[in-house]
Each structure stands twice: as structure tokens, then as C-alpha cells.
Design a protein around this motif. Sequence first.
Motif, PDB file in Angstrom:
ATOM      1  N   LYS A   5      -0.701  48.024  94.768  1.00 14.21           N
ATOM      2  CA  LYS A   5      -0.311  47.752  96.153  1.00 14.21           C
ATOM      3  C   LYS A   5      -0.532  49.002  97.001  1.00 14.21           C
ATOM      4  O   LYS A   5      -0.932  48.940  98.134  1.00 14.21           O
ATOM      5  CB  LYS A   5       1.153  47.329  96.191  1.00 14.21           C
ATOM      6  N   VAL A   6      -0.207  50.165  96.426  1.00 10.00           N
ATOM      7  CA  VAL A   6      -0.402  51.437  97.123  1.00 10.00           C
ATOM      8  C   VAL A   6      -1.297  52.301  96.237  1.00 10.00           C
ATOM      9  O   VAL A   6      -1.146  52.314  95.024  1.00 10.00           O
ATOM     10  CB  VAL A   6       0.948  52.158  97.339  1.00 10.00           C
ATOM     11  N   VAL A   7      -2.231  53.017  96.874  1.00 10.02           N
ATOM     12  CA  VAL A   7      -3.076  53.944  96.119  1.00 10.02           C
ATOM     13  C   VAL A   7      -2.891  55.339  96.711  1.00 10.02           C
ATOM     14  O   VAL A   7      -2.970  55.508  97.927  1.00 10.02           O
ATOM     15  CB  VAL A   7      -4.573  53.538  96.215  1.00 10.02           C
ATOM     16  N   HIS A  65      -2.951  57.077  82.843  1.00  8.01           N
ATOM     17  CA  HIS A  65      -3.351  56.218  83.972  1.00  8.01           C
ATOM     18  C   HIS A  65      -4.452  56.853  84.829  1.00  8.01           C
ATOM     19  O   HIS A  65      -4.792  56.288  85.879  1.00  8.01           O
ATOM     20  CB  HIS A  65      -2.133  55.952  84.874  1.00  8.01           C
ATOM     21  N   ARG A  66      -4.941  57.995  84.430  1.00  7.85           N
ATOM     22  CA  ARG A  66      -5.955  58.761  85.181  1.00  7.85           C
ATOM     23  C   ARG A  66      -5.473  59.102  86.588  1.00  7.85           C
ATOM     24  O   ARG A  66      -6.173  58.892  87.590  1.00  7.85           O
ATOM     25  CB  ARG A  66      -7.289  58.002  85.224  1.00  7.85           C
ATOM     26  N   LEU A  67      -4.255  59.637  86.637  1.00  8.01           N
ATOM     27  CA  LEU A  67      -3.646  59.972  87.925  1.00  8.01           C
ATOM     28  C   LEU A  67      -3.536  61.486  88.142  1.00  8.01           C
ATOM     29  O   LEU A  67      -2.841  61.936  89.040  1.00  8.01           O
ATOM     30  CB  LEU A  67      -2.244  59.345  88.021  1.00  8.01           C
ATOM     31  N   PHE A  99      -1.201  50.433  78.100  1.00  5.65           N
ATOM     32  CA  PHE A  99      -1.809  49.415  78.977  1.00  5.65           C
ATOM     33  C   PHE A  99      -1.420  48.014  78.518  1.00  5.65           C
ATOM     34  O   PHE A  99      -1.260  47.112  79.335  1.00  5.65           O
ATOM     35  CB  PHE A  99      -3.340  49.570  79.020  1.00  5.65           C
ATOM     36  N   MET A 100      -1.263  47.848  77.193  1.00  3.45           N
ATOM     37  CA  MET A 100      -0.769  46.546  76.690  1.00  3.45           C
ATOM     38  C   MET A 100       0.621  46.264  77.228  1.00  3.45           C
ATOM     39  O   MET A 100       0.976  45.142  77.578  1.00  3.45           O
ATOM     40  CB  MET A 100      -0.718  46.552  75.157  1.00  3.45           C
ATOM     41  N   HIS A 101       1.433  47.332  77.304  1.00  2.87           N
ATOM     42  CA  HIS A 101       2.786  47.191  77.860  1.00  2.87           C
ATOM     43  C   HIS A 101       2.703  46.763  79.330  1.00  2.87           C
ATOM     44  O   HIS A 101       3.401  45.835  79.754  1.00  2.87           O
ATOM     45  CB  HIS A 101       3.527  48.521  77.707  1.00  2.87           C
ATOM     46  N   HIS A 102       1.844  47.413  80.109  1.00  4.09           N
ATOM     47  CA  HIS A 102       1.732  47.048  81.536  1.00  4.09           C
ATOM     48  C   HIS A 102       1.250  45.611  81.708  1.00  4.09           C
ATOM     49  O   HIS A 102       1.732  44.894  82.577  1.00  4.09           O
ATOM     50  CB  HIS A 102       0.766  47.997  82.255  1.00  4.09           C
ATOM     51  N   ARG A 103       0.284  45.213  80.911  1.00  4.19           N
ATOM     52  CA  ARG A 103      -0.273  43.848  81.027  1.00  4.19           C
ATOM     53  C   ARG A 103       0.741  42.781  80.658  1.00  4.19           C
ATOM     54  O   ARG A 103       0.723  41.686  81.191  1.00  4.19           O
ATOM     55  CB  ARG A 103      -1.490  43.695  80.100  1.00  4.19           C
ATOM     56  N   ASN A 104       1.616  43.112  79.702  1.00  2.00           N
ATOM     57  CA  ASN A 104       2.467  42.063  79.101  1.00  2.00           C
ATOM     58  C   ASN A 104       3.954  42.329  79.244  1.00  2.00           C
ATOM     59  O   ASN A 104       4.746  41.796  78.461  1.00  2.00           O
ATOM     60  CB  ASN A 104       2.142  41.944  77.600  1.00  2.00           C
ATOM     61  N   VAL A 105       4.337  43.134  80.228  1.00  2.00           N
ATOM     62  CA  VAL A 105       5.739  43.570  80.292  1.00  2.00           C
ATOM     63  C   VAL A 105       6.704  42.367  80.283  1.00  2.00           C
ATOM     64  O   VAL A 105       6.505  41.381  80.989  1.00  2.00           O
ATOM     65  CB  VAL A 105       5.973  44.489  81.518  1.00  2.00           C
ATOM     66  N   GLY A 106       7.691  42.450  79.398  1.00  2.00           N
ATOM     67  CA  GLY A 106       8.714  41.400  79.297  1.00  2.00           C
ATOM     68  C   GLY A 106       8.279  40.161  78.537  1.00  2.00           C
ATOM     69  O   GLY A 106       9.065  39.225  78.382  1.00  2.00           O
ATOM     70  N   THR A 107       7.032  40.123  78.036  1.00  4.49           N
ATOM     71  CA  THR A 107       6.554  38.951  77.293  1.00  4.49           C
ATOM     72  C   THR A 107       6.521  39.275  75.789  1.00  4.49           C
ATOM     73  O   THR A 107       6.631  40.449  75.406  1.00  4.49           O
ATOM     74  CB  THR A 107       5.122  38.546  77.732  1.00  4.49           C
ATOM     75  N   HIS A 239       5.539  50.473  87.967  1.00  7.24           N
ATOM     76  CA  HIS A 239       4.978  49.185  87.536  1.00  7.24           C
ATOM     77  C   HIS A 239       4.367  48.424  88.709  1.00  7.24           C
ATOM     78  O   HIS A 239       3.417  47.670  88.540  1.00  7.24           O
ATOM     79  CB  HIS A 239       6.054  48.333  86.858  1.00  7.24           C
ATOM     80  N   GLU A 240       4.927  48.620  89.902  1.00  9.53           N
ATOM     81  CA  GLU A 240       4.400  47.935  91.083  1.00  9.53           C
ATOM     82  C   GLU A 240       3.146  48.611  91.628  1.00  9.53           C
ATOM     83  O   GLU A 240       2.343  47.974  92.317  1.00  9.53           O
ATOM     84  CB  GLU A 240       5.467  47.909  92.193  1.00  9.53           C
ATOM     85  N   ASN A 241       3.012  49.894  91.353  1.00  6.84           N
ATOM     86  CA  ASN A 241       1.926  50.684  91.960  1.00  6.84           C
ATOM     87  C   ASN A 241       1.362  51.658  90.928  1.00  6.84           C
ATOM     88  O   ASN A 241       1.670  52.848  90.966  1.00  6.84           O
ATOM     89  CB  ASN A 241       2.437  51.477  93.164  1.00  6.84           C
TER      90      ASN A 241
END
Length: 272
Positions: A5-7, A65-67, A99-107, A239-241
Motif C-alpha cells: 500500500k505504501v512504498v 525483504h530487500r529493504l 515469505f511463506m509466512h507472509h503469503r499464508n499468515v493465519g492459515t 504486514h500491510e506494507n
Amino acid sequence: MSSVKVVIKPKVWPWLWRALLDWLVILVSFYAFYRYPHPIVFIISLLIIGTRQHALSILGHDGGHRLISRNRFINDALAGVLGLWPLGTPLDGYRRFHFMHHRNVGTPDDPELIHKKLIPQWKLPFRSLKVTSHLIMDFIGGAVPHVGLIIYLTQPVAFRDTLGPLIMNLSFILVCIYFETWWILALWYGAIFTSFWAVFRMRVWTEHVGTEATHIISATWWQKLIFLPHNTWCHHEHHENTAVPCWALASLRDPQKEMDVASLFRKLSQKH
Ligand SMILES: [Zn+2]
């Protein structure tokens, strides 16, 4: 994987001064025991080093995250050398896990949930006595299986991925053996298997436990210093950004929505 949402453009210096400050605290802790080789100084140094190892792992997460830098080589070299490799963690192995955690958080496919299901300590309700007993256990070997599980879950994706942590840790060990500075090895690896995990667990309690999403928490200065370093209390915003570096996350916070850590722990203590 990403929510963007924000970069905010990565910048090396805001990341690097944080990493250098963490390393400075670690070096001062080593020096303190060298200067005053007393068991109490050893324990204090061990506690401080574990909190800074945890802080470095948070900075390594930014590199995952390459930040740190848009230059991939600089990003990965800094994240590895100053962040994850000294902790024995390969960067790409960590990326795959995270990245698996980010893709599937809470699942059911969220690897953090897989970890939590394997270990009963994450079961609610959160009881202060239970958490205190785990913290005590961490210092008599209780953290070893947890750190072992993290090592397993972040194992290298290829041989090349093993080289950084392997060469770095082997060189460090060999130099310490050559100079017979066993106490340096005891402090560094002792902290990874005790105080590092203790503060790691405290942070994890504030992130996704008891919700399918991410808690929105505020933290006091000492909570930030000990177990929520480098704006990791803004895990919801992360997680949102996912394209926002850690040093900029707090600027995204809506204070109307946040809950302090003590209130969150009270809420988790009532959950069945
Ligand atoms: Zn992340």
C-alpha cells in the motif's frame, strides 16, 4: 506475497547505523566481561548480547525483504554479514520461510503456525506464571529445541546459501580457539541458546498469537529496548506494507487502533 500500500525507498544509512549500534553494544558487553571476569558480569553480558542478537535478526528481516538497498548485492551482503550470518542463518533459507509466512499468515500453510502447533507453549491462555517458567527454563537448556527448530525451518535453499553463515561461524570459532578465548564463544553461542530465544518468544507473543491477523500494539521504551527493537512493535504495519523499511514503519501507525503490550497480554490470558 507482498502488501504494498505504501512504498518507501530503501536507504542504507538508517539501517546501517542501527546495525552498528547493536554491534557496538555487543562489543562493549564482551569487553565488560574481559575487563571484569565475574560470573555476574557474564550473566549480564549474556542477557544484553541475546537482546542485540535478536535486534540484528530484525534488521536481517529487513534485508530478507530487500529493504536495505535497491542494489541486491549490497542489500544481501549487509543483511548477511551484519544481520543473519553471525546467527548461523542463511539469507535465502530465511526468505523462503518468511515469505511463506507472509503469503499464508493465519492459515494452515503458515510456517509460523506449524512451528507453534509443534510446541505447546504457544497455546492460550497466556498465563504470566507459564511465561515466567518458560523464561526460566530458557536459561537451563529449554530454548535449545526451539532454536533447533528455527535452524531446521530456515535451512539453506542451496549449497551457496550455506557458505556465508558457515564460513563466518567457522572462522569465528577457529580464531577463538587459536587465541583460547573460550569465554567469547560461551557468551555468543550461549546467548543464542538462552537470552536470544527468551526475547524472541516475548516478541512472538505480540504478533499473531490469539488472532488470525496481526495485533496492533504500542510499546514502552523498555519493551522496545528489550524485546521489540527496530520498530518491530509495528508488525501490523509491516504486514500491510512490506515495502516499508523498519525505520519508517512507526510513521504509518494510527494510534487510535493500538493496544499496549500489557493489555494484549491480559486479553490473551483470558482467551480459552
Ligand atoms: Zn516480513
